[in-house]
Design a protein around this motif. Structure first.
Motif, PDB file in Angstrom:
ATOM      1  N   ALA A 234     -27.903 -48.807  35.707  1.00  6.61           N
ATOM      2  CA  ALA A 234     -26.641 -48.654  34.988  1.00  6.61           C
ATOM      3  C   ALA A 234     -26.763 -49.175  33.561  1.00  6.61           C
ATOM      4  CB  ALA A 234     -25.525 -49.386  35.717  1.00  6.61           C
ATOM      5  N   THR A 235     -26.012 -48.558  32.673  1.00  2.00           N
ATOM      6  CA  THR A 235     -25.925 -49.050  31.303  1.00  2.00           C
ATOM      7  C   THR A 235     -24.546 -49.638  31.031  1.00  2.00           C
ATOM      8  OG1 THR A 235     -25.200 -46.894  30.442  1.00  2.00           O
ATOM      9  CG2 THR A 235     -27.580 -47.321  30.503  1.00  2.00           C
ATOM     10  N   ILE A 377     -17.463 -35.305  29.801  1.00  2.00           N
ATOM     11  CA  ILE A 377     -17.022 -36.534  30.473  1.00  2.00           C
ATOM     12  C   ILE A 377     -17.979 -36.886  31.597  1.00  2.00           C
ATOM     13  CG2 ILE A 377     -15.168 -37.534  31.857  1.00  2.00           C
ATOM     14  CD1 ILE A 377     -13.215 -35.767  30.252  1.00  2.00           C
ATOM     15  N   ASP A 378     -18.417 -35.880  32.357  1.00  2.00           N
ATOM     16  CA  ASP A 378     -19.355 -36.127  33.462  1.00  2.00           C
ATOM     17  C   ASP A 378     -20.682 -36.675  32.938  1.00  2.00           C
ATOM     18  OD1 ASP A 378     -17.486 -35.257  35.286  1.00  2.00           O
ATOM     19  OD2 ASP A 378     -18.314 -33.226  35.453  1.00  2.00           O
ATOM     20  N   ASN A 379     -21.155 -36.151  31.808  1.00  2.00           N
ATOM     21  CA  ASN A 379     -22.401 -36.659  31.225  1.00  2.00           C
ATOM     22  C   ASN A 379     -22.263 -38.131  30.836  1.00  2.00           C
ATOM     23  OD1 ASN A 379     -23.876 -34.282  31.460  1.00  2.00           O
ATOM     24  ND2 ASN A 379     -23.375 -33.567  29.405  1.00  2.00           N
ATOM     25  N   MET A 380     -21.108 -38.495  30.262  1.00  2.00           N
ATOM     26  CA  MET A 380     -20.883 -39.898  29.900  1.00  2.00           C
ATOM     27  C   MET A 380     -20.931 -40.793  31.134  1.00  2.00           C
ATOM     28  SD  MET A 380     -17.845 -39.890  27.026  1.00  2.00           S
ATOM     29  CE  MET A 380     -17.879 -38.813  25.606  1.00  2.00           C
ATOM     30  N   LYS A 381     -20.290 -40.364  32.210  1.00  2.00           N
ATOM     31  CA  LYS A 381     -20.267 -41.181  33.422  1.00  2.00           C
ATOM     32  C   LYS A 381     -21.654 -41.277  34.054  1.00  2.00           C
ATOM     33  CE  LYS A 381     -15.409 -40.504  34.658  1.00  2.00           C
ATOM     34  NZ  LYS A 381     -14.454 -40.006  35.664  1.00  2.00           N
ATOM     35  N   ALA A 386     -26.233 -44.500  35.459  1.00  2.00           N
ATOM     36  CA  ALA A 386     -27.667 -44.392  35.763  1.00  2.00           C
ATOM     37  C   ALA A 386     -28.482 -44.019  34.539  1.00  2.00           C
ATOM     38  CB  ALA A 386     -27.886 -43.365  36.868  1.00  2.00           C
ATOM     39  N   GLY A 387     -28.075 -44.469  33.364  1.00  2.00           N
ATOM     40  CA  GLY A 387     -28.708 -44.047  32.122  1.00  2.00           C
ATOM     41  C   GLY A 387     -30.154 -44.459  31.950  1.00  2.00           C
ATOM     42  N   ARG A 388     -30.585 -45.517  32.643  1.00  2.00           N
ATOM     43  CA  ARG A 388     -31.974 -45.971  32.501  1.00  2.00           C
ATOM     44  C   ARG A 388     -32.881 -45.400  33.586  1.00  2.00           C
ATOM     45  NH1 ARG A 388     -32.069 -51.030  33.641  1.00  2.00           N
ATOM     46  NH2 ARG A 388     -29.846 -51.426  33.980  1.00  2.00           N
TER      47      ARG A 388
END
Length: 551
Positions: A234-235, A377-381, A386-388
Motif C-alpha cells: 500500500a502507498t 477513480i479505480d486507478n487511484m484506489k 497496492a502501488g508498490r
C-alpha cells in the motif's frame, strides 16, 4: 502522447512562453491531530490562546476539536509559502504544552469513537451551522473516518497567463468561461493521472488496530506487532477504500465535463432527500442531528480528490460563487501528510506539484463518459492499496498498461513543463524536483510509504511508536527555528482579532438558528430550481425522488 503543450512548442520558442507561466499562485492547508504524551487523541479544548477556530485566518479546526488546520495565505513564491507554513507551526507549538502534532495521515490510537469530540465554534448561527454539519457527518459515516488528515494544495495560474493561452488556442469566447473550461480540463486530467501522486507521496501504508474497530475493511492487511496493521504494497490507505470513502457517495456521478455539469450534479445532490439519511432525522427535540436529509448536507460534504473553487462573495455558497464568478483555483485533496517533513509538505514537493498541475492544465483533456471517469477513480484506489506491487497494471482507455511504464511517459512529458518553469526563473528548482521524484519510479523503496514500513521493521517499532518519535523530532526542529514571515506578535494579534470577530458575529445575529438554517436551505433550493443541467447521468441513487427542479 499527444499534448496541447507539444503542439504549441512547435509554434513558439520556450523563451516566448516561459514568462507567462511565472507567478503561479499556491496556498496550503495542512491538517494535524493534537496528540497527548501517551500517544492518544488530545481531549483538551482548542487552545484559547490560538484564537477563535471559527474566524482565525491562519489556524482553525476541521472535524474534531483536536484536529488543527493550518492555512497559509496565497503566494506566488514557493519558498515563501513553505516559510509561512513553518512559521504557523512554530507559533502554534508555543500554545500546545506537552501535546504534539501527529505526523501521519491515519489517526493515532483511538479506542472508542466517543473519544472524538466534535469541533466547537461558539454560539453564532454560523458557528452552530458548522457544528451541526459535523454532527451530521458523525451520524452518517461515523467519526473515525473524519479524523484522517491530509494536505490540501490550492493552485491557480497567474492572471497574465490566461489571455495569452486563450489566444494560442484560438478561443474567442468570454475569458471567464475559457478559464473555467481550462480548469475543468485540468481536473479531468488530474482524474486520469492523479494516481501518480499516491505512488510518489502516499505515506499511509499502515493503521493502528483501533481504526478498524468501527471501520469496514476488505483490504489484505497484515498484523505487525500488537497494534499495527500494514498494507504490504500500500502507498496511501487514506485514499483507498479504507479511508475517505462512503457508499452513499460511491454511487454518485458528478460530471467534470463542464463547470455547468459539475454545479448541476452537486446542487442536485444537495437537494435530493436520501432514504438512509432520512432515517437519522434532522432534529430530536431541540437537538439537531444533521443539517438536512439530503445526499449531501452541503457542497463541502462531497469527497473528491480535487475540487474547483472560488472565493465566493458575501453570503453566497461556493456553488453560487462558481456559477457567478467562474473557477478561480483548484484544490487538490489527495495528498498525505509527509511524515518526514515537520510541516507535512516539503519545498521539493511544492515545486513538483506546480509542474504536475501545470502539465495537467496544458495537456489535451478530452471529455469523460461515466465509465472513463470511474476508471480514473479505480486507478487511484488501486495505486493507493497496492502501488508498490511489482508489475502493477492500470487501465488506460481500452487497455491495461504497466503503471511504471505509464508513469515514465508522464514524467517525460512533464520535463517540458519543468524546463519552461525554470527558464522563467533562471533556476533549476522545478527540474530538480522532477528528477528527485523520478528516482522513486526506479526504486520503490524511496517512496515514503516504503520508508515508513522499513523504519518500523528496522527499529522494531509499531506505527504509534514511530510516529511519536517523528512528532517529537518535528517539535524540536520547529521550536528551535526562527520565524521569518509570521513573527510572534503578528500571530498573537491575529488570535486576538479572531476572538473579536467571533463576538461580533454572536452579537449581531438577528435570526433564530432555525430561521437561519431555513434561509440557507431556501437559498440553495431556489438556486437549484433555476439551474439547467445537460448531464445525462444526473440521477441520484437511494433518493426519495430524482433531480427535482433539474431538466
Amino acid at each position: 502522447m499527444k499534448t496541447t503543450l507539444q503542439t504549441v512548442l512547435k509554434r513558439f520558442l520556450p523563451a516566448e512562453l516561459s514568462p507567462y507561466l511565472q507567478g503561479i499562485r499556491r496556498g496550503i492547508e495542512r491538517e494535524s491531530l493534537r496528540v497527548s504524551g501517551d500517544s492518544e487523541l488530545a481531549r483538551t479544548n482548542h487552545p484559547e490562546s490560538l484564537g477563535s477556530a471559527l474566524t482565525h485566518s491562519l489556524v482553525t479546526t476541521d472535524y474534531a476539536e483536536a484536529m488543527l488546520e493550518f492555512v497559509t495565505p496565497v503566494s506566488n513564491n514557493g519558498e515563501q509559502v513553505q516559510s509561512i507554513l513553518a512559521d504557523i507551526h512554530t507559533n502554534v507549538y508555543r500554545h500546545l504544552g506537552d501535546e504534539v502534532l501527529w505526523p501521519l495521515s491515519m489517526p493515532c490510537r483511538i479506542p472508542h469513537e466517543d473519544q472524538i469530540r466534535l469541533a466547537e465554534y461558539g454560539s453564532s448561527n454560523l458557528g452552530r451551522y458548522k457544528s451541526v454539519y459535523r454532527q451530521g457527518l458523525k451520524n452518517r459515516y461515523g467519526s473515525m473516518m473524519q479524523v484522517i488528515a491530509g494536505v490540501h494544495y490550492n493552485f491557480s495560474m497567474p492572471e497574465h497567463f490566461w489571455p495569452m493561452w486563450q489566444k494560442v488556442l484560438g478561443d474567442q469566447g468570454p475569458l471567464k468561461d475559457f478559464i473555467s473550461a481550462s480548469y475543468m480540463g485540468l481536473i479531468r486530467n488530474f482524474m486520469r493521472y492523479g494516481w501518480l501522486l499516491s505512488y510518489l507521496f502516499g505515506a499511509s501504508p499502515a493503521v493502528d488496530c483501533s481504526f478498524l474497530t468501527n471501520s469496514g475493511n476488505s483490504l489484505p492487511l497484515e498484523k505487525q506487532g500488537d497494534r499495527t496493521l500494514v498494507g504490504k504494497d500500500a502507498t496511501s490507505l487514506r485514499m483507498s477504500s479504507l479511508g475517505y470513502n462512503n457508499k452513499a457517495q460511491d454511487a454518485l456521478f458528478i460530471s467534470y465535463n463542464s463547470l455547468n455539469d459539475f454545479i448541476c450534479g452537486v446542487k442536485a445532490a444537495t437537494n435530493q432527500a436520501n432514504v438512509a439519511f432520512a432515517k437519522i432525522g434532522v432534529k430530536e427535540g431541540e437537538t439537531y442531528r444533521q443539517l438536512n436529509i439530503n445526499t449531501l448536507q452541503n457542497e463541502g460534504e462531497l469527497y473528491a480528490p480535487i475540487r474547483p473553487k472560488c472565493v465566493a462573495k458575501g453570503d453566497a455558497s461556493l456553488l453560487d460563487g462558481l456559477e457567478q464568478q467562474g473557477i478561480e483555483y483548484v484544490e487538490i485533496r489527495s495528498l498525505d501528510i509527509d511524515p518526514y517533513c515537520a510541516t507535512g509538505i516539503s519545498l521539493e514537493q511544492i515545486y513538483f506539484m506546480d509542474v504536475f498541475l501545470t502539465y495537467c492544465l496544458l495537456t489535451d483533456s478530452p471529455s469523460f463518459d461515466k465509465q472513463q471517469q470511474n476508471q480514473g477513480i479505480d486507478n487511484m484506489k488501486k495505486v493507493a492499496s497496492a502501488g508498490r506491487s511489482a508489475g502493477l497494471e492500470l487501465v488506460n482507455g481500452e487497455v491495461s498498461v504497466s503503471m511504471l511504464a505509464w508513469a515514465e511517459e508522464i514524467f517525460a512529458a512533464m520535463a517540458d513543463v519543468a524546463h519552461l518553469l525554470d527558464d522563467g526563473t533562471q533556476g533549476k528548482s522545478f527540474m530538480s524536483a522532477l528528477t528527485l521524484q523520478h528516482k522513486k519510479l526506479r526504486n520503490p523503496d524511496l517512496t515514503p510509504s516504503a520508508r515508513l514500513v522499513s523504519d518500523m521493521e528496522k527499529q522494531s517499532l509499531n506505527m504509534t511508536e514511530l510516529a511519536m518519535n517523528l512528532a517529537l523530532d518535528h517539535r524540536q526542529e520547529l521550536c528551535e527555528r526562527t520565524c521569518k514571515s509570521m513573527q510572534e506578535d503578528k500571530f498573537d494579534h491575529a488570535s486576538v482579532l479572531s476572538w473579536q470577530k467571533q463576538r461580533d458575529l454572536e452579537e449581531t445575529d438577528s435570526l433564530s438558528f432555525d430561521d437561519f438554517l431555513n434561509s440557507r436551505s431556501e437559498l440553495f433550493s431556489s438556486a437549484s430550481m433555476s439551474h439547467r443541467c445537460t448531464n445525462r447521468y444526473c440521477r441520484l441513487p437511494n433518493s426519495l425522488d430524482h433531480c427535482v427542479g433539474i431538466s
